[in-house]
Motif scaffolding. Structure first.
Motif, mmCIF file in Angstrom:
data_model
loop_
_atom_site.group_PDB
_atom_site.id
_atom_site.type_symbol
_atom_site.label_atom_id
_atom_site.label_comp_id
_atom_site.label_asym_id
_atom_site.label_seq_id
_atom_site.Cartn_x
_atom_site.Cartn_y
_atom_site.Cartn_z
ATOM 1 N N ILE A 48 0.825 -1.203 0.000
ATOM 2 C CA ILE A 48 0.000 0.000 0.000
ATOM 3 C C ILE A 48 0.863 1.258 0.000
ATOM 4 C CG2 ILE A 48 -1.863 1.242 1.184
ATOM 5 C CD1 ILE A 48 -2.637 -1.580 0.124
ATOM 6 N N CYS A 49 1.747 1.396 0.999
ATOM 7 C CA CYS A 49 2.533 2.634 1.138
ATOM 8 C C CYS A 49 3.986 2.473 0.706
ATOM 9 C CB CYS A 49 2.477 3.136 2.575
ATOM 10 S SG CYS A 49 3.364 2.087 3.736
ATOM 11 N N HIS A 50 4.399 1.249 0.389
ATOM 12 C CA HIS A 50 5.743 0.930 -0.107
ATOM 13 C C HIS A 50 6.854 1.115 0.924
ATOM 14 C CE1 HIS A 50 3.784 0.430 -3.923
ATOM 15 N NE2 HIS A 50 3.301 1.654 -3.829
ATOM 16 N N MET A 51 6.506 1.087 2.207
ATOM 17 C CA MET A 51 7.507 1.133 3.267
ATOM 18 C C MET A 51 8.139 -0.254 3.376
ATOM 19 S SD MET A 51 6.938 2.153 7.258
ATOM 20 C CE MET A 51 6.734 3.895 6.984
ATOM 21 N N LYS A 52 9.392 -0.328 3.747
ATOM 22 C CA LYS A 52 10.079 -1.609 3.887
ATOM 23 C C LYS A 52 9.447 -2.417 5.022
ATOM 24 C CE LYS A 52 13.423 -0.993 0.889
ATOM 25 N NZ LYS A 52 13.345 -1.651 -0.375
ATOM 26 N N ASP A 59 1.923 -5.988 11.010
ATOM 27 C CA ASP A 59 0.769 -6.857 10.850
ATOM 28 C C ASP A 59 0.933 -7.697 9.595
ATOM 29 O OD1 ASP A 59 -1.655 -7.956 11.491
ATOM 30 O OD2 ASP A 59 -2.688 -6.037 11.646
ATOM 31 N N THR A 60 0.238 -8.819 9.547
ATOM 32 C CA THR A 60 0.294 -9.702 8.382
ATOM 33 C C THR A 60 -1.110 -10.174 8.021
ATOM 34 O OG1 THR A 60 0.603 -11.680 9.719
ATOM 35 C CG2 THR A 60 2.600 -10.571 8.951
ATOM 36 N N ILE A 61 -1.220 -10.684 6.795
ATOM 37 C CA ILE A 61 -2.457 -11.305 6.344
ATOM 38 C C ILE A 61 -2.077 -12.405 5.362
ATOM 39 C CG2 ILE A 61 -2.847 -9.758 4.399
ATOM 40 C CD1 ILE A 61 -5.829 -9.869 5.044
ATOM 41 N N ILE A 62 -2.851 -13.458 5.332
ATOM 42 C CA ILE A 62 -2.611 -14.540 4.383
ATOM 43 C C ILE A 62 -3.650 -14.410 3.272
ATOM 44 C CG2 ILE A 62 -2.574 -17.042 4.031
ATOM 45 C CD1 ILE A 62 -1.698 -17.285 6.964
ATOM 46 N N TYR A 68 1.424 -11.827 3.537
ATOM 47 C CA TYR A 68 1.825 -10.469 3.183
ATOM 48 C C TYR A 68 2.021 -9.670 4.461
ATOM 49 C CZ TYR A 68 0.474 -11.491 -1.608
ATOM 50 O OH TYR A 68 0.394 -12.034 -2.863
ATOM 51 N N GLY A 69 3.073 -8.846 4.483
ATOM 52 C CA GLY A 69 3.377 -8.030 5.652
ATOM 53 C C GLY A 69 3.018 -6.579 5.423
ATOM 54 N N PHE A 70 2.638 -5.892 6.513
ATOM 55 C CA PHE A 70 2.224 -4.495 6.430
ATOM 56 C C PHE A 70 2.861 -3.692 7.543
ATOM 57 C CE2 PHE A 70 -1.065 -7.212 4.749
ATOM 58 C CZ PHE A 70 -1.265 -6.672 3.495
ATOM 59 N N CYS A 71 3.051 -2.398 7.282
ATOM 60 C CA CYS A 71 3.651 -1.515 8.276
ATOM 61 C C CYS A 71 2.632 -1.043 9.302
ATOM 62 C CB CYS A 71 4.289 -0.310 7.600
ATOM 63 S SG CYS A 71 3.079 0.805 6.846
ATOM 64 N N SER A 72 1.325 -1.149 8.980
ATOM 65 C CA SER A 72 0.293 -0.666 9.903
ATOM 66 C C SER A 72 -1.025 -1.379 9.650
ATOM 67 C CB SER A 72 0.089 0.835 9.740
ATOM 68 O OG SER A 72 -0.473 1.106 8.467
ATOM 69 N N GLU A 78 -6.590 -1.510 3.871
ATOM 70 C CA GLU A 78 -6.644 -1.128 2.454
ATOM 71 C C GLU A 78 -6.429 -2.342 1.557
ATOM 72 O OE1 GLU A 78 -7.321 1.823 0.776
ATOM 73 O OE2 GLU A 78 -8.063 2.376 2.763
ATOM 74 N N PHE A 79 -5.504 -3.197 1.928
ATOM 75 C CA PHE A 79 -5.228 -4.410 1.166
ATOM 76 C C PHE A 79 -6.466 -5.307 1.141
ATOM 77 C CE2 PHE A 79 -3.773 -8.797 0.720
ATOM 78 C CZ PHE A 79 -2.866 -8.712 -0.335
ATOM 79 N N LYS A 80 -7.143 -5.430 2.282
ATOM 80 C CA LYS A 80 -8.313 -6.301 2.386
ATOM 81 C C LYS A 80 -9.460 -5.839 1.484
ATOM 82 C CE LYS A 80 -8.893 -8.367 6.722
ATOM 83 N NZ LYS A 80 -9.286 -8.268 8.129
#
Length: 89
Positions: A48-52, A59-62, A68-72, A78-80
């Protein structure tokens, strides 16, 4: 007259100093629910935000068998909404 003005100023000053200062509630630092160190994700950047994600994995989601990993939590939400748009091909 000067005495009356001086008494009024002293009274106002004393009353304003006597008020208790408001207490500020200290916010504790939130800790993640789970330890995400060492979690392997398929993306090196937040989709979403392209942060490393390696540095800021919060947070993560399968999705379709891939983690997939997320910074927040915001980026995860947003991904969902439209995962196909952000998922790796």
């Amino acid at each position: 007259m000067k005495f009356n003005i001086l008494m009024i100023l002293l009274s106002v000053s004393a009353l304003s100093c006597a008020q208790e200062t408001p207490k500020v509630k200290q916010v504790s630092k939130m800790k993640p629910k789970t330890d995400l160190k060492g979690v392997k994700v398929v993306n090196s950047d937040d989709p979403i935000c392209h942060m490393k994600t390696a540095e800021f994995l919060k947070d993560t989601i399968i999705y379709k068998g891939k983690t997939y990993g997320f910074c927040s939590d915001h980026c995860k939400k947003e991904f969902k909404k439209t995962p196909a748009k952000y998922a790796l091909k």
